[in-house]
Design a protein around this motif. Structure first.
Motif, PDB file in Angstrom:
ATOM      1  N   LEU A  74       0.829  -1.206   0.000  1.00  0.00           N
ATOM      2  CA  LEU A  74       0.000   0.000   0.000  1.00  0.00           C
ATOM      3  C   LEU A  74       0.861   1.252   0.000  1.00  0.00           C
ATOM      4  N   PHE A  75       1.957   1.209   0.754  1.00  0.00           N
ATOM      5  CA  PHE A  75       2.872   2.353   0.759  1.00  0.00           C
ATOM      6  C   PHE A  75       3.457   2.568  -0.634  1.00  0.00           C
ATOM      7  N   GLY A  76       3.906   1.493  -1.264  1.00  0.00           N
ATOM      8  CA  GLY A  76       4.482   1.614  -2.597  1.00  0.00           C
ATOM      9  C   GLY A  76       3.498   2.185  -3.603  1.00  0.00           C
ATOM     10  N   GLU A  77       2.247   1.744  -3.534  1.00  0.00           N
ATOM     11  CA  GLU A  77       1.213   2.249  -4.441  1.00  0.00           C
ATOM     12  C   GLU A  77       0.940   3.727  -4.186  1.00  0.00           C
ATOM     13  N   PHE A  78       0.904   4.094  -2.889  1.00  0.00           N
ATOM     14  CA  PHE A  78       0.686   5.507  -2.551  1.00  0.00           C
ATOM     15  C   PHE A  78       1.842   6.367  -3.048  1.00  0.00           C
ATOM     16  N   ASP A 134      10.403  -4.920  -4.365  1.00  0.00           N
ATOM     17  CA  ASP A 134       9.267  -5.216  -5.245  1.00  0.00           C
ATOM     18  C   ASP A 134       7.957  -4.762  -4.615  1.00  0.00           C
ATOM     19  N   ARG A 135       7.778  -5.070  -3.352  1.00  0.00           N
ATOM     20  CA  ARG A 135       6.521  -4.716  -2.685  1.00  0.00           C
ATOM     21  C   ARG A 135       6.357  -3.195  -2.551  1.00  0.00           C
ATOM     22  N   MET A 136       7.467  -2.506  -2.353  1.00  0.00           N
ATOM     23  CA  MET A 136       7.406  -1.060  -2.177  1.00  0.00           C
ATOM     24  C   MET A 136       7.527  -0.297  -3.497  1.00  0.00           C
ATOM     25  N   LYS A 137       7.649  -1.034  -4.621  1.00  0.00           N
ATOM     26  CA  LYS A 137       7.800  -0.413  -5.947  1.00  0.00           C
ATOM     27  C   LYS A 137       8.977   0.569  -5.942  1.00  0.00           C
TER      28      LYS A 137
END
Length: 345
Positions: free
Chosen positions: A71-75, A113-116
């Motif tokens: 969610l942090f990465g997407e934000f 990867d999870r944090m983009k």
């Protein structure tokens, strides 16, 4: 009453590895369980954006905090200036592993990867079993990955003073910039050996548990001791209540502390008990930032938290607090519980 400016206080900052960061981090551990409440992903991302817009640009998460990293990465990816958003995450080793380079690199890549992200701003490392000194091998691999550009800063999480000193000596100056530990008016263990090691190696503490799951707040002033097993307390509150009444002192003495904090808060316009408890921690020079847990999409306290910026406790304030703390077992916790992080081992 001491009058404070009516406009929003400017963000107070500290330096970590040359980066200026706010002294309040937003903690995302409550995304690890629905016990703190839940909200749709879109609502959580919107609230992250609201926090960032209000100056709360540093977020703390971990590999085991549910979807927090994702969610942090997407934000951050959609934020207008993603470079202004600081992401601190953790790699936590709870079981025995063989810390070969490939395994360590895979753990780091999973965070990326999870944090983009192309580079982790701050990777905080936790190692459960001190008897297995593989933590030094793992940290050397992390340092190699740092040189390769996958990690910007390396920190620790819940390491005690002795091991932190050992690690800082092993990795050299600037190898470790932070250690995340519990620190509050109830848990004062960092005041002892940890403070000295921080000074020796120029390490800053990122502290959690500073308001004891919300117990150090006006909500609990004048309230009777809650039932630990009532089912109405959050996991954090159960943990801190147990510490308050079984290790630190008693609920009666805790109420005395809340009364003193409320009296101090009344001297400063618009302050809360939580503000005073947080300011007490921030006023220690070895503390970089306090991590305030956020129930993203469920509740918000950005305006209240911001009040801790721009004022300091007076010598009189600290003396009044110390008079209550002297009646507690706080100074003995380092012997009865152990040094920082011992409660998890």
């Amino acid at each position: 009453m001491v009058m404070l400016p009516t406009h929003k206080a400017p963000t107070e900052t500290f330096y970590l590895g040359g980066i200026a960061l706010p002294r309040l981090f937003t903690g995302l551990w409550q995304l690890s369980s629905n016990s703190w409440g839940s909200a749709p992903a879109a609502k959580i991302r919107r609230q992250m954006a609201n926090y960032a817009a209000n100056g709360y640009t540093a977020f703390d998460m971990a590999d085991h905090y549910g979807p927090a990293e994702i969610l942090f990465g997407e934000f951050r990816e959609k934020w207008s200036r993603p470079e202004d958003i600081f992401g601190a995450t953790k790699w936590c080793v709870f079981r025995k592993i063989d810390p070969k380079r490939a395994l360590v690199e895979a753990a780091v890549q999973d965070r990326l990867d999870r944090m983009k992200a192309q580079c982790i701003d701050l990777l905080q490392f936790h190692w459960q079993n001190y008897d297995d000194r593989g933590y030094l091998t793992a940290l050397h691999h992390l340092q190699d990955l740092q040189r390769e550009g996958k990690i910007f800063l390396i920190g620790l999480c819940n390491f005690d003073s002795m091991r932190m000193d050992e690690i800082c000596e092993e990795l050299g100056p600037g190898g470790v910039v932070s250690n995340q530990v519990q620190f509050s008016l109830v848990d004062v263990r960092p005041l002892y050996a940890m403070a000295e090691v921080c000074k020796k190696h120029n390490v800053k503490l990122l502290t959690y548990g500073t308001i004891c799951g919300g117990f150090l707040s006006d909500t609990w002033l004048g309230r009777e001791e809650p039932d630990l097993y009532s089912g109405v307390l959050t996991p954090s509150q159960r943990k801190y209540l147990d510490m308050i009444v079984k290790a630190w002192g008693s609920w009666t003495l805790f109420q005395s502390l809340l009364v003193v904090l409320r009296a101090i808060a009344d001297k400063y316009e618009g302050m809360s008990i939580a503000n005073i408890a947080t300011r007490w921690v921030l006023d220690h020079p070895f503390v970089g930032a306090v991590i305030i847990g956020a129930r993203m999409g469920v509740s918000e306290h950005t305006d209240d938290n911001r009040k801790v910026y721009g004022f300091r406790l007076s010598a009189e304030d600290r003396a009044a607090i110390d008079a209550v703390l002297a009646q507690s077992n706080g100074a003995r916790l380092i012997r009865t519980i152990g040094d920082c992080g011992a409660e998890y081992r």
